[in-house]
Design an enzyme around this catalytic site. Structure first.
Site, short mmCIF file in Angstrom:
data_model
loop_
_atom_site.label_atom_id
_atom_site.label_comp_id
_atom_site.label_asym_id
_atom_site.label_seq_id
_atom_site.Cartn_x
_atom_site.Cartn_y
_atom_site.Cartn_z
N LYS A 174 0.88 -1.17 0.00
CA LYS A 174 0.00 0.00 0.00
C LYS A 174 0.92 1.22 0.00
O LYS A 174 1.49 1.58 1.03
CB LYS A 174 -0.88 -0.01 1.26
CG LYS A 174 -2.26 0.60 1.09
CD LYS A 174 -2.24 2.07 0.75
CE LYS A 174 -2.03 2.95 1.96
NZ LYS A 174 -1.84 4.37 1.59
N GLY A 196 6.74 4.94 8.15
CA GLY A 196 5.89 6.12 8.26
C GLY A 196 6.03 6.75 9.63
O GLY A 196 7.04 6.56 10.32
N THR A 252 5.49 7.77 13.59
CA THR A 252 5.40 7.00 14.83
C THR A 252 3.94 6.83 15.25
O THR A 252 3.54 5.75 15.72
CB THR A 252 6.23 7.69 15.93
OG1 THR A 252 7.60 7.65 15.52
CG2 THR A 252 6.07 7.02 17.27
N GLU A 253 3.15 7.87 15.01
CA GLU A 253 1.73 7.83 15.39
C GLU A 253 1.01 6.66 14.70
O GLU A 253 0.34 5.85 15.35
CB GLU A 253 1.13 9.17 14.94
CG GLU A 253 -0.23 9.47 15.38
CD GLU A 253 -0.75 10.72 14.62
OE1 GLU A 253 -0.01 11.32 13.80
OE2 GLU A 253 -1.92 11.04 14.85
N VAL A 254 1.17 6.55 13.38
CA VAL A 254 0.51 5.46 12.65
C VAL A 254 1.21 4.13 12.94
O VAL A 254 0.57 3.09 13.04
CB VAL A 254 0.48 5.76 11.13
CG1 VAL A 254 -0.08 4.58 10.36
CG2 VAL A 254 -0.36 7.01 10.84
N GLY A 255 2.53 4.19 13.13
CA GLY A 255 3.27 2.97 13.48
C GLY A 255 2.72 2.31 14.73
O GLY A 255 2.64 1.08 14.81
N GLU A 262 9.47 1.14 10.78
CA GLU A 262 10.50 2.17 10.55
C GLU A 262 9.82 3.52 10.70
O GLU A 262 9.03 3.92 9.84
CB GLU A 262 11.08 2.03 9.13
CG GLU A 262 11.82 0.75 8.89
CD GLU A 262 13.12 0.67 9.67
OE1 GLU A 262 13.65 1.70 10.09
OE2 GLU A 262 13.58 -0.46 9.90
N CYS A 302 13.60 10.63 7.17
CA CYS A 302 13.36 10.19 8.54
C CYS A 302 14.57 10.43 9.44
O CYS A 302 14.42 10.74 10.60
CB CYS A 302 12.97 8.72 8.55
SG CYS A 302 14.14 7.71 7.63
N GLU A 305 9.20 15.97 15.53
CA GLU A 305 9.65 15.84 14.13
C GLU A 305 8.87 16.82 13.26
O GLU A 305 7.65 16.77 13.19
CB GLU A 305 9.40 14.40 13.65
CG GLU A 305 9.96 14.15 12.27
CD GLU A 305 9.66 12.75 11.75
OE1 GLU A 305 8.50 12.32 11.86
OE2 GLU A 305 10.57 12.11 11.22
#
Ligand code: NAD
Length: 497
Positions: free
Chosen positions: A196, A249, A251-254, A271, A305, A401
């Site tokens: 995706k 992507g 950290t929030e979505v990770g 990552e 990143c 970030e």
């Protein structure tokens, strides 16, 4: 600014034929017929529309990947053939390298010239590196001491086996390269993949799908679903038939993906974000360090990143180094990445541009001084390269970030202080130390809490070197032998012979 910049005919025809999703060996619209626009961030214009996948489309793609992994010629393929196929895929990327670089340019905003020598070349190099691993996946034999059955003889060994169906979700800053970081180890080990790509940057992933089919991979080994993170990404990360999730992507979505993975014990590598320090020691050459620090933050418009977004300079060099970086920033040519003289393109979207300006504004309110930049440029989503001083270590500009061409710079007086400041972050992806004192560098390296440390260089990545984060920067490693471990399961076998 852009009128005279033209695309290769093959890029124009790729965009003109309304790209579809790759599911199995078929190019499909979303079942609902829904589409979403893909924009050129240099001018905000729509390049084309792509399918907007729903849960049912993701389900089709995962089923295709499952069949490819369980039933097809793919599961019976010998390592040498997997190696040869990966090598062939890399050759096809090389053949179409200029077009791939143009797709990265028009879809992401980055320089086509830089994309050719970095994004596309690194993707080719990485696939070739991973091709070599296909024939080198080894287990071991073990002499066991099992107390039962004292008269028995045992033959015991450990196998590494492909983990299965891989769900890969990636960010927009290096669309092709991040896709290849997932695809390479998956194809080397014999996994199948549903990718995706980021909502904003699906084009090079779809082109990659064409090349995978042309290389001769069986149907379903690689599938690409385009769509939004909240629908297609979430459906993929919760899918019960996915054996491993690999995500690049925020950290929030990770964290969401990590939680989804834990529900079903799906294997997962993450990552994530970073706020990497660039550290200039007192013995460093200030000119070399200033040029290095500027590249560390401004490469790819700060959308890296592991960008060196926090600069710590020994007080004796602080004004000189900041002044030189500001001069470099002020001299940078911004514009459309199709123009080979352009050094910095736009940010990916209006949303990202506003987010970055939000941080700059917040910095102003908190009393930061803007050494350069801080302004908008052109009609696209541009932010002039910016350096802020007089920032607080505990404040948002130093701790969060920003993901744009914004550097925060602070002086320090001694090594213990700068080690403490560098480690005072929720992130731990990369760090660079600029020094001519080998022993100072060696003494600092173990004290820095990050997945990579570079000395007199920054963001120096190589296919053979594992890459990933400490702390909120992620879980697991990409590249190197570590990647192979993350795409395989370990099976222990004990035979009573
Ligand atoms: P993002 O987290 O917003 O999106 C990344 C991907 O996740 C996209 O494909 C998106 O569609 C998808 N997604 C969004 N919401 C989702 C959900 N609820 N469920 C499943 N998938 C979802 O990140 P971004 O803004 O695209 O990229 C920037 C971030 O990526 C930065 O934080 C950057 O540091 C990080 N990044 C990390 C690395 C690394 O190797 N550590 C490399 C590149 C980028």
């Amino acid at each position: 600014m852009q009128a005279s910049l033209s695309l290769l005919p093959q890029t124009v025809s790729f965009l003109a034929r309304k790209p579809k999703m790759l599911i199995g060996d078929r190019w499909l619209d979303a079942a609902s017929g829904a589409t979403m626009p893909v924009r050129n961030p240099a001018n905000g214009e729509v390049l084309c529309d792509v399918p907007m996948a729903a849960e049912s489309d993701v389900d089709l793609a995962v089923s295709a990947a499952r069949r490819a992994f369980d039933d097809s010629a793919w599961s019976r393929m010998r390592p040498r053939e997997r190696q040869n196929l990966l090598w062939r895929l890399a050759d096809l990327l090389e053949r179409d390298a200029d077009m791939l670089a143009e797709l990265e340019c028009v879809n992401n905003g980055k320089s086509a010239q830089v994309a050719r020598v970095m994004d596309v070349q690194l993707s080719i190099d990485f696939l070739r590196y991973m091709a070599g691993w296909a024939t080198k996946i080894e287990g071991s034999t073990v002499d066991v001491s099992i107390p039962l059955m004292p008269d028995s003889h045992f033959h015991s060994f450990v196998r590494r086996e492909a983990v299965g169906v891989v769900g890969a979700i990636v960010a927009w800053n290096f669309p092709l390269l991040l896709a290849c970081w997932k695809l390479g180890p998956a194809l080397a080990t014999g996994c199948s993949v549903v990718l995706k790509p980021a909502d904003e940057t699906p084009l090079s992933a779809l082109k990659l799908g064409e090349l995978v089919l042309e290389a001769g991979y069986p149907a379903g080994v690689f599938n690409v679903v385009t769509g939004t993170g909240v629908t297609a990404g979430a459906a993929l990360s919760h899918h019960p038939e996915v054996d491993k999730l690999t995500f690049t992507g925020s950290t929030e979505v990770g964290k969401l993906i990590g939680k989804a993975a834990m529900e079903s014990m799906t294997r997962v590598t993450l990552e994530l974000g970073g706020k990497s320090p660039t550290i200039v020691l007192d013995d460093a050459d200030p000119h070399v360090a200033a040029a290095g620090a500027a590249t560390a933050i401004f490469f790819n418009h700060g959308q890296v990143c592991c960008a060196g977004s926090r600069l710590y300079v020994h007080r004796k060099h602080f004004d000189n180094v900041v002044g030189e970086i500001a001069s470099i920033a002020n001299a940078m040519k911004l514009g459309n990445g199709l123009d080979p003289s352009v050094q910095m393109g736009p940010l990916i979207s209006a949303k990202q541009q506003q987010r970055v300006f939000g941080y700059i504004e917040r910095g102003r309110e908190l009393g930061a001084h803007i050494a350069c930049g801080g302004e908008q440029f052109g009609p696209g989503y541009f932010v002039k390269p910016t350096v802020l001083v007089d920032v607080a270590q505990k404040g948002p500009l130093v701790q969060e970030e920003i993901f744009g061409p914004v550097l925060v710079a602070m002086p320090f007086d001694d090594i213990d202080e700068v080690v403490r400041l560098a480690n005072d972050s929720r992130y731990g992806l990369g760090a660079s130390i600029w020094t001519n004192n080998l022993s100072a560098a060696h003494r600092m390296i173990p004290r820095i809490k990050s997945g990579s440390v570079w000395v007199n260089c920054h963001s120096a990545l190589d296919p053979a070197m594992p890459f990933g984060g400490y702390k909120l920067s992620g879980v697991g490693r990409e590249m190197g032998a570590a990647a192979i471990e993350h795409y395989t399961e370990v099976k222990s076998v004990v035979m009573n012979i």
